[in-house]
Structures are given as C-alpha cells and as structure tokens.
Design a protein around this motif. Structure first.
Motif, mmCIF file in Angstrom:
data_model
loop_
_atom_site.group_PDB
_atom_site.id
_atom_site.type_symbol
_atom_site.label_atom_id
_atom_site.label_comp_id
_atom_site.label_asym_id
_atom_site.label_seq_id
_atom_site.Cartn_x
_atom_site.Cartn_y
_atom_site.Cartn_z
ATOM 1 N N SER A 298 0.826 -1.211 0.000
ATOM 2 C CA SER A 298 0.000 0.000 0.000
ATOM 3 C C SER A 298 0.863 1.266 0.000
ATOM 4 C CB SER A 298 -0.932 -0.002 1.212
ATOM 5 O OG SER A 298 -0.183 -0.051 2.412
ATOM 6 N N VAL A 299 2.047 1.198 0.643
ATOM 7 C CA VAL A 299 3.005 2.333 0.644
ATOM 8 C C VAL A 299 4.395 1.761 0.360
ATOM 9 C CG1 VAL A 299 1.766 4.025 2.073
ATOM 10 C CG2 VAL A 299 2.923 2.119 3.178
ATOM 11 N N ARG A 300 4.547 1.229 -0.829
ATOM 12 C CA ARG A 300 5.752 0.451 -1.173
ATOM 13 C C ARG A 300 7.026 1.265 -1.029
ATOM 14 N NH1 ARG A 300 5.441 -1.938 -6.930
ATOM 15 N NH2 ARG A 300 6.489 0.009 -7.492
ATOM 16 N N SER A 301 7.005 2.541 -1.442
ATOM 17 C CA SER A 301 8.221 3.356 -1.446
ATOM 18 C C SER A 301 8.798 3.510 -0.041
ATOM 19 C CB SER A 301 7.937 4.736 -2.057
ATOM 20 O OG SER A 301 6.944 5.412 -1.292
ATOM 21 N N GLN A 302 7.929 3.659 0.968
ATOM 22 C CA GLN A 302 8.409 3.819 2.346
ATOM 23 C C GLN A 302 9.141 2.563 2.820
ATOM 24 O OE1 GLN A 302 5.390 5.041 5.107
ATOM 25 N NE2 GLN A 302 4.705 6.774 3.846
ATOM 26 N N TYR A 303 8.594 1.417 2.454
ATOM 27 C CA TYR A 303 9.187 0.168 2.915
ATOM 28 C C TYR A 303 10.431 -0.199 2.123
ATOM 29 C CZ TYR A 303 5.358 -0.486 6.128
ATOM 30 O OH TYR A 303 4.482 -0.315 7.171
ATOM 31 N N VAL A 304 10.523 0.282 0.852
ATOM 32 C CA VAL A 304 11.777 0.103 0.093
ATOM 33 C C VAL A 304 12.881 0.882 0.784
ATOM 34 C CG1 VAL A 304 12.966 0.646 -2.077
ATOM 35 C CG2 VAL A 304 10.676 -0.377 -2.123
ATOM 36 N N GLN A 305 12.542 2.104 1.211
ATOM 37 C CA GLN A 305 13.517 2.933 1.941
ATOM 38 C C GLN A 305 13.897 2.277 3.267
ATOM 39 O OE1 GLN A 305 12.104 6.877 2.757
ATOM 40 N NE2 GLN A 305 13.884 7.444 3.962
ATOM 41 N N LEU A 306 12.905 1.714 3.966
ATOM 42 C CA LEU A 306 13.145 1.052 5.247
ATOM 43 C C LEU A 306 14.053 -0.162 5.077
ATOM 44 C CD1 LEU A 306 12.403 1.054 8.281
ATOM 45 C CD2 LEU A 306 10.483 -0.447 7.701
ATOM 46 N N LEU A 307 13.807 -0.941 4.017
ATOM 47 C CA LEU A 307 14.637 -2.107 3.747
ATOM 48 C C LEU A 307 16.065 -1.676 3.373
ATOM 49 C CD1 LEU A 307 12.033 -4.225 1.752
ATOM 50 C CD2 LEU A 307 13.087 -4.886 3.929
ATOM 51 N N GLY A 308 16.166 -0.503 2.702
ATOM 52 C CA GLY A 308 17.496 0.024 2.380
ATOM 53 C C GLY A 308 18.275 0.378 3.629
ATOM 54 N N GLU A 309 17.574 0.974 4.617
ATOM 55 C CA GLU A 309 18.238 1.286 5.878
ATOM 56 C C GLU A 309 18.683 0.008 6.587
ATOM 57 O OE1 GLU A 309 15.791 3.759 8.317
ATOM 58 O OE2 GLU A 309 15.357 5.169 6.688
ATOM 59 N N LEU A 310 17.844 -0.995 6.522
ATOM 60 C CA LEU A 310 18.185 -2.278 7.129
ATOM 61 C C LEU A 310 19.437 -2.862 6.479
ATOM 62 C CD1 LEU A 310 17.569 -4.744 8.952
ATOM 63 C CD2 LEU A 310 16.049 -5.580 7.139
ATOM 64 N N ARG A 311 19.498 -2.776 5.124
ATOM 65 C CA ARG A 311 20.650 -3.314 4.388
ATOM 66 C C ARG A 311 21.924 -2.571 4.797
ATOM 67 N NH1 ARG A 311 23.849 -2.695 0.030
ATOM 68 N NH2 ARG A 311 24.163 -4.530 -1.337
ATOM 69 N N LYS A 312 21.835 -1.238 4.964
ATOM 70 C CA LYS A 312 22.999 -0.412 5.318
ATOM 71 C C LYS A 312 23.550 -0.840 6.685
ATOM 72 C CE LYS A 312 24.427 4.427 5.754
ATOM 73 N NZ LYS A 312 25.057 4.301 7.058
ATOM 74 N N HIS A 313 22.657 -1.096 7.664
ATOM 75 C CA HIS A 313 23.098 -1.518 8.995
ATOM 76 C C HIS A 313 23.756 -2.890 8.950
ATOM 77 C CE1 HIS A 313 21.673 1.647 11.702
ATOM 78 N NE2 HIS A 313 20.604 1.786 10.905
ATOM 79 N N VAL A 314 23.263 -3.745 8.050
ATOM 80 C CA VAL A 314 23.869 -5.071 7.922
ATOM 81 C C VAL A 314 25.272 -4.957 7.334
ATOM 82 C CG1 VAL A 314 23.710 -7.321 6.782
ATOM 83 C CG2 VAL A 314 21.662 -6.265 7.733
ATOM 84 N N VAL A 315 25.386 -4.129 6.262
ATOM 85 C CA VAL A 315 26.684 -3.957 5.591
ATOM 86 C C VAL A 315 27.677 -3.293 6.539
ATOM 87 C CG1 VAL A 315 27.897 -2.780 3.694
ATOM 88 C CG2 VAL A 315 25.683 -3.901 3.292
ATOM 89 N N ASP A 316 27.238 -2.266 7.266
ATOM 90 C CA ASP A 316 28.117 -1.550 8.199
ATOM 91 C C ASP A 316 28.411 -2.356 9.456
ATOM 92 O OD1 ASP A 316 28.058 0.509 6.419
ATOM 93 O OD2 ASP A 316 26.620 1.741 7.566
ATOM 94 N N LYS A 317 27.689 -3.467 9.588
ATOM 95 C CA LYS A 317 27.856 -4.338 10.748
ATOM 96 C C LYS A 317 27.507 -3.649 12.073
ATOM 97 C CE LYS A 317 31.310 -7.285 8.557
ATOM 98 N NZ LYS A 317 32.655 -7.901 8.661
ATOM 99 N N SER A 318 26.597 -2.654 11.970
ATOM 100 C CA SER A 318 26.104 -2.030 13.207
ATOM 101 C C SER A 318 25.126 -2.952 13.937
ATOM 102 C CB SER A 318 25.446 -0.683 12.905
ATOM 103 O OG SER A 318 24.412 -0.842 11.947
ATOM 104 N N ILE A 319 24.635 -3.923 13.191
ATOM 105 C CA ILE A 319 23.873 -5.012 13.838
ATOM 106 C C ILE A 319 24.610 -6.309 13.511
ATOM 107 C CG2 ILE A 319 21.624 -3.869 13.835
ATOM 108 C CD1 ILE A 319 20.908 -5.346 11.310
ATOM 109 N N GLN A 320 24.789 -7.122 14.519
ATOM 110 C CA GLN A 320 25.564 -8.346 14.367
ATOM 111 C C GLN A 320 24.653 -9.519 14.000
ATOM 112 O OE1 GLN A 320 28.956 -8.485 14.613
ATOM 113 N NE2 GLN A 320 28.869 -6.242 14.851
#
Length: 423
Positions: A298-320
């Motif tokens: 219903s609001v795909r763009s917001q969740y694409v952005q949210l998933l992008g933030e999630l990916r960034k934290h995984v790559v930066d290893k800010s979440i283990q």
C-alpha cells in the motif's frame, strides 16, 4: 388408675382387627363408578362411627359440665387453714385449679359429622386432659394436703374423663383402618384419573408429532428434488464452473501471499535487531513489516527505503548477524522483486474481482435458499424425533405408574368393601 391427684397422661389408641370373609367374584367398573362406591362406603363407615361415638361424646360433655359446676362450688367455699402462713399459697393453688377447669373444660369443635372431626374430637380431649395434668402436677402436694375433701368430687370426674378417652380411642380404632383405606382409595382414584388424562394428552401429542413428522419428511424430499433439478439447470452449471474458478483463484492468491510472508520471515532476525537501534516511528514500521508484510504494497516506497536502511546496517555491521552477505542478498532480492510481486498480486485480485462479478447472484441466492430450507426442515425433523422419543418414554413411565396405582387401588378397595373390583 389416675396419676397423682387425678390428672392424666396422654393415651394411645389400641388396634382392633375385624376378620373379613373373602369373595371370588370380580366386578369390572370405571374409575368414576369406583370413586362413587368408595365415597358411599366411607359415608357408611363414618355414619357407624358417629353413631358409636355419640353416647361417649355426650358423656364427655356432661362430665365437663359437672366439672365446671364443681369448680363454681369450690370457688364459693372457704378453705380453713390452721397455719396462716400457708393461706396465701393455698388460695393461689385453689384459684389456679378453678381457673384451669373453667378455661380448659370446653372442647373445641365438639360436633362430630365425619371421620376427620371424630379424630379432632379425640385429639382435643387428649389436649384438655394433658392441660389438666400439667396443673395437677404443679400443685399436687398442696391440693392433696389442704383440700383433699373438696377435690374428691373433682377426682371422680377426672377418672371418668380418663375412662371416656379410652372408650373414644377404642371406638375410633375399630373403624379408622377401613376409613383411612377408603380415604387413600379416594385420593389414589383422583390421582389415577389425572394420570389417565395426562396419558391421553400425551397420546394426542404423539399423533400431532407423527403428522408433523410426515409433513417434514415430504418437505425434505421436495427440497432435495428441487436442489437436484436446479443442479441440472444451465444456469447452475455455469455458476458452478465460475465458483470453481473463484475457488482456484483464491487458492492461488493464498499461496502467493504465503510466499511473500516467507520472504519477509527470512529477514526476521535482522529486522528484530534493527528495531533495537531504531526510533519509535521506525520501530512501528518494522513491526508492520514483520507482522503484516502484505501491507507494504500500500506504501511500497516507504518500505523500500526502510529495507534500504536495514541493508545499510547489515553492511556496516552495526547489527551483528551470523551471515551478513546472505542477508544482504535476501534484502536485495526482496527489494528487486517488489514491483513484480505487487503487479502479480494486483492482477490476481483483478481476475478474482472479474470472476466474482460474473457470478449470477440470483442463482447463488436461489441455491442458498434451497439449502437453508432443507437444513431448516432437517433441524425440525431432528427436534420432532427427540420430542417423540421423550413423549413415548413419558407414556411408558405413566403406564408403569398407572398399573402400580391400579393394583394398589384394587387391593385397598377389596379391604374396605370385601368385594373384588377391577378397573
């Protein structure tokens, strides 16, 4: 022998039995006829009882009248006392005795016109004697010591009352067994009639239920035929085909949505760890992503952005997490597939809408009406069967009770009338 000063203890009835001759003839009668026979027999027994009690009752009343006269005479006499200190005590006992005789020497309801009033007469006589006895026990010593001459006349009457009570008890005991049996017969016959009426009502109810059952069976068969005829119609066949397609499409949509849910479920661990670091607003969106993943379309763009933030934290290893590369690949795959997933899901829903709109609603309503009508008749039929079983069971219980009551009545009637009657 009169107790103490001549007052009395309660007497118990003696039992007398009359030996009856037996007869072998049996008369068949209705419950109404037998009730008349019993009532007549009871009246004859009561008439004999009343006649037998009349002389004794008259003697009781005469004895009580003499007691009152003696009490009046005693009231006029002065008691000579040698020692003045006892004068007040003696006069008090005298006054209590006289008052008791005048007050208690009247039997409530002395009229005897049936068995019940005869029993009441006996009970009242016993109560009267017991009350005299209580006064005598309380003042026995004083009365015998200082008023012996004055009470001799009273004592004779008290002895007479005691003898008359024995006579009343004896007369009652001769007839009370037969009269009680006749009363029991009368009450049982009334109950017998009530149970017969109840049985008749239940038989009528069975007839009603049986007729209702026949009607319901016909209605059920008619509904079945109507449904079979409708199933053979062209409109029904077309509708059935469309309904099958609708069912298949819904299953297809269900499987597709389940696949999306599984894709998000694979990311549950990194999403949970990300929520620990996120703001409250982001935490709320992460909760929707995790718990209601289909809402992301219903609001795909917001969740694409949210998933992008999630990916960034995984790559930066800010979440283990255990395998960040695999997780990154899963996130990329999900983000990239979102457009096609959204398009496919929308197409499925449009196809389902078209199929549903093509269904002939009139045919559907007609089919549902036929099914509902048949189910209603079957429900009524089931209730009808239960009521029939309960009513038949009730009749069987009534039959057993009626048979036992019939046997009891016939035995008691034979005891009372010495004649065998059969209901």
């Amino acid at each position: 022998m009169s107790p103490k000063f001549g007052f009395f203890k309660r007497k118990t009835s003696e039992t007398f039995h009359e030996k009856k001759s037996q007869t072998h003839s049996i008369q068949t009668v209705t419950d109404k006829e037998l009730l008349e026979i019993i009532e007549k027999e009871k009246k004859l027994l009561e008439s004999d009882l009343i006649s037998a009690l009349e002389p004794t009752k008259r003697s009781v009343l005469e004895c009580l009248d003499r007691l009152r006269t003696s009490a009046d005479e005693l009231q006029q006499q002065e008691i000579k006392v040698e020692n003045p200190q006892f004068e007040s005590l003696i006069n008090n006992s005298k006054r209590i005795l006289i008052t008791s005789i005048k007050k208690e020497s009247f039997i409530e309801t002395s009229e005897i016109n049936d068995y019940e009033s005869a029993v009441k007469f006996k009970i009242n006589l016993e109560l009267l004697i017991n009350r005299f006895g209580q006064v005598g026990d309380s003042h026995n010593r004083i009365l015998n010591e200082f008023m012996r001459k004055q009470i001799n006349k009273l004592k004779n009457e008290f002895d007479n009352l005691s003898s008359l009570l024995k006579e009343v008890t004896k007369i009652l005991s001769v007839k009370e067994s037969e009269i009680n049996k006749s009363i029991t017969c009368r009450d049982d016959l009334i109950l017998f009639k009530d149970k017969l009426c109840e049985r008749k009502d239940k038989l009528n109810r069975i007839s009603e239920l049986t007729e209702e059952r026949s009607t319901l069976d016909k209605n059920i068969e008619a509904s079945k035929r109507e449904f079979v005829d409708f199933q053979r119609s062209e409109g029904f066949l077309n509708t059935t085909d469309t309904l099958e397609k609708i069912k298949d499409k819904r299953n297809e949509i269900g499987k597709f949505e389940k696949n999306i849910i599984n894709m998000v479920s694979n990311l549950s661990r990194p999403i949970t760890k990300f929520s620990y670091l996120a703001s409250k607003e982001t935490q709320a969106r992460l909760a929707i992503l995790q718990n209601e993943p289909l809402e992301i379309f219903s609001v795909r763009s917001q969740y694409v952005q949210l998933l992008g933030e999630l990916r960034k934290h995984v790559v930066d290893k800010s979440i283990q997490i255990k395998d960040p590369e695999k997780t990154t690949h899963q996130i990329d795959e999900f983000i990239n597939s979102l457009p096609s997933l959204s398009s496919t899901l929308n197409n499925f829903k449009e196809e389902l809408t078209q199929l549903e709109s093509s269904v002939n609603s009139k045919n559907i309503r007609h089919m549902d009406d036929i099914k509902s009508k048949k189910e209603m008749y079957e429900k009524y039929r089931s209730e009808n069967i239960s009521m029939l079983e309960e009513t038949r069971k009730s009749i069987n219980e009534l039959d057993s009770a009626i048979e036992g009551l019939k046997k009891k009545i016939e035995e008691n009637v034979f005891y009372v009338t010495n004649t065998k009657y059969q209901l």
